[in-house]
Design an enzyme around this catalytic site. Structure first.
Site, PDB file in Angstrom:
ATOM      1  N   ASP A  19      -1.868 -10.792   8.557  1.00 60.53           N
ATOM      2  CA  ASP A  19      -1.144 -11.980   8.100  1.00 60.53           C
ATOM      3  C   ASP A  19       0.351 -11.896   8.367  1.00 60.53           C
ATOM      4  OD1 ASP A  19      -3.002 -13.818   7.246  1.00 60.53           O
ATOM      5  OD2 ASP A  19      -3.276 -12.842   5.315  1.00 60.53           O
ATOM      6  N   HIS A  29       4.955  -6.048  -4.494  1.00 57.58           N
ATOM      7  CA  HIS A  29       3.561  -6.323  -4.809  1.00 57.58           C
ATOM      8  C   HIS A  29       2.665  -5.130  -4.546  1.00 57.58           C
ATOM      9  CE1 HIS A  29       3.011  -6.831  -0.538  1.00 57.58           C
ATOM     10  NE2 HIS A  29       1.716  -6.925  -0.724  1.00 57.58           N
ATOM     11  N   TYR A  71     -11.084  -0.166  -0.390  1.00 59.55           N
ATOM     12  CA  TYR A  71     -11.106   0.264   1.015  1.00 59.55           C
ATOM     13  C   TYR A  71      -9.770   0.859   1.425  1.00 59.55           C
ATOM     14  CZ  TYR A  71      -8.248  -3.172   3.668  1.00 59.55           C
ATOM     15  OH  TYR A  71      -7.211  -3.883   4.219  1.00 59.55           O
ATOM     16  N   ARG A  72      -8.752   0.698   0.582  1.00 57.88           N
ATOM     17  CA  ARG A  72      -7.396   1.078   0.962  1.00 57.88           C
ATOM     18  C   ARG A  72      -6.583   0.962  -0.314  1.00 57.88           C
ATOM     19  NH1 ARG A  72      -4.595  -2.891   5.367  1.00 57.88           N
ATOM     20  NH2 ARG A  72      -2.702  -1.742   5.822  1.00 57.88           N
ATOM     21  N   TYR A 126       0.828  -1.207   0.000  1.00 54.97           N
ATOM     22  CA  TYR A 126       0.000   0.000   0.000  1.00 54.97           C
ATOM     23  C   TYR A 126       0.866   1.263   0.000  1.00 54.97           C
ATOM     24  CZ  TYR A 126      -3.981  -3.024   1.047  1.00 54.97           C
ATOM     25  OH  TYR A 126      -4.958  -3.995   0.998  1.00 54.97           O
TER      26      TYR A 126
HETATM   27  C1  LIG Z   1       2.356 -10.713   2.543  1.00 56.34           C
HETATM   28  C2  LIG Z   1       1.565  -9.579   3.116  1.00 56.34           C
HETATM   29  C3  LIG Z   1       0.391  -9.826   3.805  1.00 56.34           C
HETATM   30  C4  LIG Z   1      -0.340  -8.777   4.345  1.00 56.34           C
HETATM   31  N1  LIG Z   1      -1.471  -9.072   5.040  1.00 56.34           N
HETATM   32  C5  LIG Z   1      -2.192  -8.077   5.592  1.00 56.34           C
HETATM   33  C6  LIG Z   1      -3.344  -8.370   6.364  1.00 56.34           C
HETATM   34  O1  LIG Z   1      -3.694  -9.530   6.581  1.00 56.34           O
HETATM   35  N2  LIG Z   1      -4.043  -7.333   6.875  1.00 56.34           N
HETATM   36  C7  LIG Z   1      -3.665  -6.047   6.692  1.00 56.34           C
HETATM   37  O2  LIG Z   1      -4.332  -5.150   7.202  1.00 56.34           O
HETATM   38  N3  LIG Z   1      -2.579  -5.749   5.968  1.00 56.34           N
HETATM   39  C8  LIG Z   1      -1.825  -6.715   5.419  1.00 56.34           C
HETATM   40  N4  LIG Z   1      -0.696  -6.409   4.699  1.00 56.34           N
HETATM   41  C9  LIG Z   1      -0.382  -4.995   4.430  1.00 56.34           C
HETATM   42  C10 LIG Z   1       0.582  -4.337   5.445  1.00 56.34           C
HETATM   43  O3  LIG Z   1       1.851  -4.939   5.363  1.00 56.34           O
HETATM   44  C11 LIG Z   1       0.083  -4.388   6.879  1.00 56.34           C
HETATM   45  O4  LIG Z   1      -1.182  -3.766   6.965  1.00 56.34           O
HETATM   46  C12 LIG Z   1       1.014  -3.700   7.862  1.00 56.34           C
HETATM   47  O5  LIG Z   1       0.604  -3.995   9.175  1.00 56.34           O
HETATM   48  C13 LIG Z   1       1.000  -2.186   7.671  1.00 56.34           C
HETATM   49  O6  LIG Z   1       2.180  -1.651   8.160  1.00 56.34           O
HETATM   50  P1  LIG Z   1       2.301  -1.014   9.602  1.00 56.34           P
HETATM   51  O7  LIG Z   1       1.422  -1.782  10.531  1.00 56.34           O
HETATM   52  O8  LIG Z   1       3.757  -0.901   9.920  1.00 56.34           O
HETATM   53  O9  LIG Z   1       1.634   0.406   9.408  1.00 56.34           O
HETATM   54  P2  LIG Z   1       2.347   1.808   8.937  1.00 56.34           P
HETATM   55  O10 LIG Z   1       3.043   1.577   7.680  1.00 56.34           O
HETATM   56  O11 LIG Z   1       3.128   2.261  10.132  1.00 56.34           O
HETATM   57  O12 LIG Z   1       1.056   2.643   8.850  1.00 56.34           O
HETATM   58  C14 LIG Z   1       0.164   2.572   7.768  1.00 56.34           C
HETATM   59  C15 LIG Z   1      -0.194   3.992   7.330  1.00 56.34           C
HETATM   60  O13 LIG Z   1      -0.953   4.612   8.370  1.00 56.34           O
HETATM   61  C16 LIG Z   1      -0.525   5.942   8.560  1.00 56.34           C
HETATM   62  N5  LIG Z   1       0.008   6.065   9.923  1.00 56.34           N
HETATM   63  C17 LIG Z   1       0.874   5.219  10.535  1.00 56.34           C
HETATM   64  N6  LIG Z   1       1.136   5.642  11.768  1.00 56.34           N
HETATM   65  C18 LIG Z   1       0.422   6.766  11.940  1.00 56.34           C
HETATM   66  C19 LIG Z   1       0.275   7.664  13.024  1.00 56.34           C
HETATM   67  N7  LIG Z   1       0.930   7.472  14.158  1.00 56.34           N
HETATM   68  N8  LIG Z   1      -0.536   8.724  12.861  1.00 56.34           N
HETATM   69  C20 LIG Z   1      -1.197   8.921  11.698  1.00 56.34           C
HETATM   70  N9  LIG Z   1      -1.102   8.101  10.639  1.00 56.34           N
HETATM   71  C21 LIG Z   1      -0.304   7.047  10.770  1.00 56.34           C
HETATM   72  C22 LIG Z   1       0.551   6.246   7.565  1.00 56.34           C
HETATM   73  O14 LIG Z   1      -0.021   6.924   6.464  1.00 56.34           O
HETATM   74  C23 LIG Z   1       1.032   4.888   7.127  1.00 56.34           C
HETATM   75  O15 LIG Z   1       1.435   4.856   5.786  1.00 56.34           O
HETATM   76  C24 LIG Z   1       0.088  -7.440   4.173  1.00 56.34           C
HETATM   77  C25 LIG Z   1       1.277  -7.194   3.484  1.00 56.34           C
HETATM   78  C26 LIG Z   1       2.012  -8.254   2.978  1.00 56.34           C
HETATM   79  C27 LIG Z   1       3.301  -7.958   2.292  1.00 56.34           C
END
Ligand SMILES: Cc1cc2nc3c(=O)[nH]c(=O)nc-3n(C[C@H](O)[C@H](O)[C@H](O)COP(=O)(O)OP(=O)(O)OC[C@H]3O[C@@H](n4cnc5c(N)ncnc54)[C@H](O)[C@@H]3O)c2cc1C
Length: 468
Positions: free
Chosen positions: A67, A310, A391-392, A7
């Site tokens: 995941d 991806h 949704y995203r 994303y």
């Molecule tokens: C193989 C694979 C499987 C995945 N499966 C899933 C799944 O099952 N479900 C799912 O939801 N996702 C999934 N993802 C997508 C993603 O990797 C995850 O959602 C991951 O948890 C997001 O990164 P993060 O939690 O570090 O969030 P971040 O990257 O830290 O945050 C996401 C976004 O939220 C905003 N943000 C973050 N922190 C703040 C803050 N403090 N204040 C305001 N805005 C903020 C920013 O814009 C940021 O880009 C998957 C990805 C891969 C590669």
């Protein structure tokens, strides 16, 4: 933490932006309330860190993890991510926030706005979500209105659980499978948000590269998938349903009976439990995820091509066979047109499903990147024309997706812009995030639209540009 892989990762939209790394020093678990089954975390707390702390304290609580468990608990929830226990809707299971506004002011939402006794945090900050007056938490999710520095998250008390897989041999039964899931989910018989996957994922989650299964040009043919799936534990099937039930043993046994009977309407449907499958089968990692144990196994399907990156295409589709088929047909056709392997994973709830397509491509190949981006762009447009919206999305497609939510002459975006301009008059915080541009950027051609997406892959047209 910035693990938003698929994303957009940590990439800011505007070149020259300063990236604030909240993972390095704001990584404290501020509270775990075992009685309330909740916690209060800073942005840098990963699923692994929260899980390990709960284990260290020997608390009978589960986290809910996506995941892949390497990301930020707060970051995933603020981006409205999903997990796979009954607490899988992460934003719905947050309770209270502390936010730094663009003018530097600190805001507490929910019950946190009411000071506790002698200056303590309010005792119900992590107990009751909306508190009094407008419920503002939603505007800080998927937005650029503030930086969330604390978030309350509900934790699930641990409980008995049973994961299972149901296989379906025929490709064409897809709409009927969705029809059967709907009432089971609406009646809350299904314990979590189950995943319905295409059998290609059985190949990909072995962590073996595509070249092990097919060395020709273009997408792997259905026949090659069939030939290799036949040698894997689930056999020559088409669709694979991963679910988990919760409760005591007797109640789980009854739930499984109801589910088995419901799916027995599909010819050849077969339910298997973890003990029916080898120890390295993917179902065992679902047992972990669906009982709150973070893992990284899901990354295995990124071995599919060399230098894999991806993109996720994630439209919201009614949980109805006919709608599922419309989207599926669009996705199948456009993947074939652009020569891409189709790897769908559907997270199916009672009224809608997140129809998630994982476009895996070789990031060292500009041609593959361009095809992946073009496929995304066309899927977004065609799905929107049928009434299905994402949704995203990846940061590159934020303007395009935001533009599809245009009812009432873009009333929603005009509302978002009004809030943005009021809270962030200087437009300093994440301009362009989710397609929301502050006033000083608007009308200057910052948006990335249409085939500009492909040009942006080469760094062209990311900044302002004249528009006709
Ligand atoms: C193989 C694979 C499987 C995945 N499966 C899933 C799944 O099952 N479900 C799912 O939801 N996702 C999934 N993802 C997508 C993603 O990797 C995850 O959602 C991951 O948890 C997001 O990164 P993060 O939690 O570090 O969030 P971040 O990257 O830290 O945050 C996401 C976004 O939220 C905003 N943000 C973050 N922190 C703040 C803050 N403090 N204040 C305001 N805005 C903020 C920013 O814009 C940021 O880009 C998957 C990805 C891969 C590669």
């Amino acid at each position: 933490m910035g693990r938003n892989i698929g994303y957009g990762g940590t990439a800011p939209r505007v070149p020259g932006s300063v990236v604030i790394d909240l993972g390095r020093r704001m990584n404290r678990i501020l509270n775990i309330d075992a009685e309330n089954a909740s916690c209060l975390v800073e942005p840098g707390v990963s699923y692994f860190a929260l899980y390990e702390e709960i284990q260290r304290r020997k608390l009978p609580l589960w986290i809910d993890t996506p995941d892949v468990g390497g990301g930020s608990v707060l970051g995933n929830a603020i981006d409205r991510g999903v997990g796979y226990t009954p607490y899988g809707d992460h934003f719905a299971n947050h309770c209270g926030m502390e936010i730094v506004l663009p003018n530097g002011e600190l805001l507490r939402t929910g019950m946190g706005a009411l000071p506790g006794k002698d200056g303590a945090d309010n005792p119900t900050w992590q107990s009751f979500q909306p508190a009094y007056g407008p419920y503002v938490d939603g505007i800080f999710s998927q937005s650029n209105f503030g930086i969330v520095v604390r978030m309350g998250i509900w934790l699930m008390p641990e409980i008995g659980h049973q994961s299972y897989v149901i296989t379906f041999p025929r490709e064409e039964d897809f709409p009927e499978i969705v029809e059967i899931i709907r009432p089971l989910a609406q009646q809350r018989i299904l314990g979590n948000i189950p995943q319905l996957r295409h059998v290609i994922q059985e190949l990909a989650t072995t962590a073996r590269p595509k070249s092990d299964f097919y060395s020709g040009p273009g997408p792997i043919p259905r026949e090659a998938i069939r030939e290799h799936a036949a040698k894997l534990p689930l056999g020559d099937v088409s669709w694979v349903f991963y679910g988990t039930q919760y409760g005591d043993a007797a109640s789980i046994a009854k739930q499984l009976d109801v589910i088995r009977t419901a799916f027995s309407k599909i010819p050849g449907a077969k339910m298997l439990l973890p003990e029916d499958l080898p120890a390295d089968h993917y179902l065992h990692s679902r047992v972990s995820v669906c009982s709150g144990v973070p893992v990284l196994r899901e990354l295995d399907w990124l071995n599919w091509v060399p230098n894999a990156a991806h993109l996720f295409f994630s439209p919201i589709v009614p949980t109805r066979g006919r709608d599922a088929k419309i989207v599926h047909d669009i996705v199948v056709r456009l993947h074939a047109k652009h020569g891409l392997d189709l790897i769908p994973t559907l997270c199916v709830a009672g009224r809608e499903m997140h129809y998630i397509v994982n476009i895996v491509y070789d990031r060292s190949s500009l041609d593959e990147k361009r095809r992946a981006a073009a496929c995304m762009r066309e899927m977004i447009a065609e799905a929107a024309a049928e009434g299905y919206g994402e949704y995203r999305t990846h940061i590159l497609f934020a303007d395009m997706v935001a533009g599809t939510y245009n009812w009432g002459q873009n009333a929603l975006m005009r509302f978002n812009e009004t809030i943005k301009d009021a809270l962030d008059p200087n437009g300093i915080l994440a301009p362009g995030r989710n397609g929301i541009w502050p006033k000083r950027f608007r009308g200057k051609g910052w948006e990335i639209l249409g085939t500009e997406v492909e040009d942006a892959l080469e760094g062209k047209g990311i900044g302002p540009k004249p528009r006709a």
